[in-house]
Scaffold this motif. Sequence first.
Motif, PDB file in Angstrom:
ATOM      1  N   PHE A 162      65.865 -89.731  72.183  1.00 17.82           N
ATOM      2  CA  PHE A 162      66.169 -90.874  71.320  1.00 17.82           C
ATOM      3  C   PHE A 162      67.671 -91.034  71.105  1.00 17.82           C
ATOM      4  N   ASN A 163      68.428 -89.924  71.109  1.00 14.95           N
ATOM      5  CA  ASN A 163      69.896 -90.029  71.064  1.00 14.95           C
ATOM      6  C   ASN A 163      70.399 -90.855  72.244  1.00 14.95           C
ATOM      7  N   TRP A 164      69.863 -90.551  73.412  1.00 13.41           N
ATOM      8  CA  TRP A 164      70.230 -91.312  74.605  1.00 13.41           C
ATOM      9  C   TRP A 164      69.860 -92.789  74.411  1.00 13.41           C
ATOM     10  N   GLY A 165      68.689 -93.025  73.826  1.00 13.52           N
ATOM     11  CA  GLY A 165      68.258 -94.404  73.563  1.00 13.52           C
ATOM     12  C   GLY A 165      69.225 -95.149  72.663  1.00 13.52           C
ATOM     13  N   VAL A 166      69.786 -94.441  71.676  1.00 15.06           N
ATOM     14  CA  VAL A 166      70.784 -95.053  70.788  1.00 15.06           C
ATOM     15  C   VAL A 166      72.061 -95.355  71.574  1.00 15.06           C
ATOM     16  N   GLU A 167      72.507 -94.382  72.401  1.00 15.90           N
ATOM     17  CA  GLU A 167      73.713 -94.592  73.225  1.00 15.90           C
ATOM     18  C   GLU A 167      73.573 -95.819  74.114  1.00 15.90           C
ATOM     19  N   GLN A 168      72.378 -96.030  74.632  1.00 14.58           N
ATOM     20  CA  GLN A 168      72.139 -97.147  75.545  1.00 14.58           C
ATOM     21  C   GLN A 168      71.787 -98.439  74.804  1.00 14.58           C
TER      22      GLN A 168
END
Length: 195
Positions: free
Chosen positions: A19-25
């Motif tokens: 989900f961190n990656w999802g926020v970054e993207q």
Amino acid sequence: RGLERNYINDLMSIVVLMFNWGVEQEFVPIQVVTALRAVRSLRKGKTTAPERKKVEKVSTEDFEKTLPFLPPVVRDMVQLQLLTGARPGEVRVLKPEDVERRCLDVWCYLLKEHKTDWHGKERRIFIGPDAQEILRPYLDNPEHEYCFTTRPNSKRPYRKDSYCQAIPRGCELAGVERWSPRQLRHSRAALVREL
């Protein structure tokens, strides 16, 4: 499903990273990650999830009895592991170019990548005379190729599952309690403590 508490916590960490990656993207609002981080890890004694079993050492007797029933390459790998305290994956990916042989008494295997690499520390495995005798024939391989492979002239390292399956088969043929390559690191630590 009978999953161990530590494993469940590891999986939860992966979900948060995803989900961190999802926020970054910009696929996910930051509030989702904030909410996920508020979820506590399962704590020891506060859950019905079973605890991870402690990795036990292999008895010297069982180890010795198993050796004749292992394929020659696996036999050399487990002996090298026991003598050096290396992890199974570290032995599997060893290449001649990774072994520094300037000192005759002790060689040094410097790992380019390792399990705790993210701490920013080097991982060195020291190879004494007994381990050198086991490893020496494999160092004749081309510098950039793996020392331990399932077939001659293979460009791939000995596969994890092949390595892990060969040992229980050897144990069964030897008539001893099953052990795994993970236990050898603990066996080495126990031997060192006894000195």
